[in-house]
Design an enzyme around this catalytic site. Structure first.
Site, mmCIF file in Angstrom:
data_model
loop_
_atom_site.group_PDB
_atom_site.id
_atom_site.type_symbol
_atom_site.label_atom_id
_atom_site.label_comp_id
_atom_site.label_asym_id
_atom_site.label_seq_id
_atom_site.Cartn_x
_atom_site.Cartn_y
_atom_site.Cartn_z
ATOM 1 N N SER A 127 -2.922 -7.782 2.937
ATOM 2 C CA SER A 127 -3.252 -7.595 4.359
ATOM 3 C C SER A 127 -3.799 -8.884 4.959
ATOM 4 O O SER A 127 -3.478 -9.245 6.099
ATOM 5 C CB SER A 127 -4.301 -6.492 4.522
ATOM 6 O OG SER A 127 -3.828 -5.275 4.043
ATOM 7 N N ARG B 129 -2.053 -6.497 -8.201
ATOM 8 C CA ARG B 129 -1.026 -7.482 -7.886
ATOM 9 C C ARG B 129 -1.033 -8.609 -8.913
ATOM 10 O O ARG B 129 -0.146 -8.735 -9.717
ATOM 11 C CB ARG B 129 -1.244 -8.036 -6.470
ATOM 12 C CG ARG B 129 -0.831 -7.087 -5.395
ATOM 13 C CD ARG B 129 -1.427 -7.436 -4.075
ATOM 14 N NE ARG B 129 -2.879 -7.335 -4.111
ATOM 15 C CZ ARG B 129 -3.667 -7.442 -3.060
ATOM 16 N NH1 ARG B 129 -3.157 -7.700 -1.903
ATOM 17 N NH2 ARG B 129 -4.961 -7.303 -3.162
ATOM 18 N N HIS C 99 0.840 -1.206 0.000
ATOM 19 C CA HIS C 99 0.000 0.000 0.000
ATOM 20 C C HIS C 99 0.877 1.258 0.000
ATOM 21 O O HIS C 99 0.613 2.207 -0.728
ATOM 22 C CB HIS C 99 -0.859 0.054 1.265
ATOM 23 C CG HIS C 99 -1.933 -0.983 1.359
ATOM 24 N ND1 HIS C 99 -2.124 -1.758 2.474
ATOM 25 C CD2 HIS C 99 -2.896 -1.372 0.479
ATOM 26 C CE1 HIS C 99 -3.156 -2.553 2.290
ATOM 27 N NE2 HIS C 99 -3.637 -2.361 1.085
HETATM 28 P P1 ADP Z 1 -9.798 -3.324 -0.606
HETATM 29 O O1 ADP Z 1 -10.625 -3.902 0.480
HETATM 30 O O2 ADP Z 1 -10.372 -2.093 -1.243
HETATM 31 O O3 ADP Z 1 -9.257 -4.306 -1.623
HETATM 32 P P2 ADP Z 1 -7.100 -3.213 0.394
HETATM 33 O O4 ADP Z 1 -6.601 -2.457 1.557
HETATM 34 O O5 ADP Z 1 -6.986 -4.692 0.457
HETATM 35 O O6 ADP Z 1 -8.576 -2.735 0.217
HETATM 36 O O7 ADP Z 1 -6.382 -2.721 -0.928
HETATM 37 C C1 ADP Z 1 -6.468 -1.387 -1.375
HETATM 38 C C2 ADP Z 1 -5.791 -1.278 -2.734
HETATM 39 O O8 ADP Z 1 -4.410 -1.554 -2.614
HETATM 40 C C3 ADP Z 1 -6.311 -2.253 -3.784
HETATM 41 O O9 ADP Z 1 -6.310 -1.618 -5.039
HETATM 42 C C4 ADP Z 1 -5.293 -3.363 -3.759
HETATM 43 O O10 ADP Z 1 -5.233 -4.058 -4.974
HETATM 44 C C5 ADP Z 1 -4.034 -2.567 -3.521
HETATM 45 N N1 ADP Z 1 -2.967 -3.369 -2.931
HETATM 46 C C6 ADP Z 1 -3.050 -4.178 -1.856
HETATM 47 N N2 ADP Z 1 -1.864 -4.788 -1.613
HETATM 48 C C7 ADP Z 1 -0.998 -4.344 -2.574
HETATM 49 C C8 ADP Z 1 0.375 -4.613 -2.906
HETATM 50 N N3 ADP Z 1 1.104 -5.486 -2.211
HETATM 51 N N4 ADP Z 1 0.913 -3.956 -3.959
HETATM 52 C C9 ADP Z 1 0.165 -3.110 -4.686
HETATM 53 N N5 ADP Z 1 -1.145 -2.818 -4.457
HETATM 54 C C10 ADP Z 1 -1.718 -3.423 -3.412
#
Ligand code: ADP
Length: 169
Positions: A136, A98, A24
């Protein structure tokens, strides 16, 4: 005379951030370069059954982005993503991609969001290769089984997760 008034480009980066990971943070750093102001939106959606409360996640994200260069703010939101983006005056929604599994979900969501509001574009950044496997959900799973998560989150977030698990047990 040339019009020197340049509109401010605002982007929102929505997510659950439960907890915020190095993946993130990388998207936030890179996204902050693309816009004049980046608003990180922490969703309050209880359907996700997060480990951390909204207040905890807000505080965590604010702390973690403190040294990110650029105009980056953090707020929570409890509405349709498009309504949140509109309210913030954003022209762009930032998401991270991802793997293929992300693509299918994100593609569908971007398509539906475009139908709801075609003035706001969804922009995807490819995850950094080294951070690509970080999610996460897996961070929480690894921590619950006593594994080390320090390659996936900052030391402060690792401490937050450890504290939370200690309180819960
Ligand atoms: P959501 O519940 O909206 O998916 P997340 O917190 O899981 O919320 O993810 C928010 C955003 O960050 C999403 O677009 C997700 O694909 C992206 N994201 C999560 N982990 C990574 C990572 N390791 N690298 C790049 N983007 C990520």
């Amino acid at each position: 005379m040339a019009d020197t008034h340049k509109p401010v480009r605002i982007g929102v980066y929505p997510g659950t951030f439960d907890p915020i990971t190095l993946g993130h943070l990388d998207i936030i750093r890179r996204g902050a370069h693309l816009v004049d102001r980046l608003v990180v939106g922490v969703t309050t959606n209880p359907a996700k059954e997060p480990m951390f409360t909204v207040a905890e996640r807000l505080e965590m994200v604010k702390r973690e982005i403190a040294d990110v260069p650029g105009d980056v703010t953090v707020v929570d939101f409890n509405s349709l993503l498009m309504d949140f983006a509109e309210r913030e005056g954003a022209s762009l929604i930032l998401r991270g991609l991802r793997a293929v599994a992300d693509f299918e979900y994100e593609y569908q969501m971007a398509g539906m969001n475009q139908q709801l509001n075609d003035r706001i574009e969804t922009v995807f950044l490819m995850a950094d290769v080294s951070l690509q496997p970080i999610a996460s959900r897996l961070v929480k799973e690894i921590a619950r089984y006593g594994g080390a998560i320090d390659k996936f989150v900052t030391p402060a977030v690792a401490r937050d997760v450890a504290r939370h698990l200690a309180q819960a047990s």
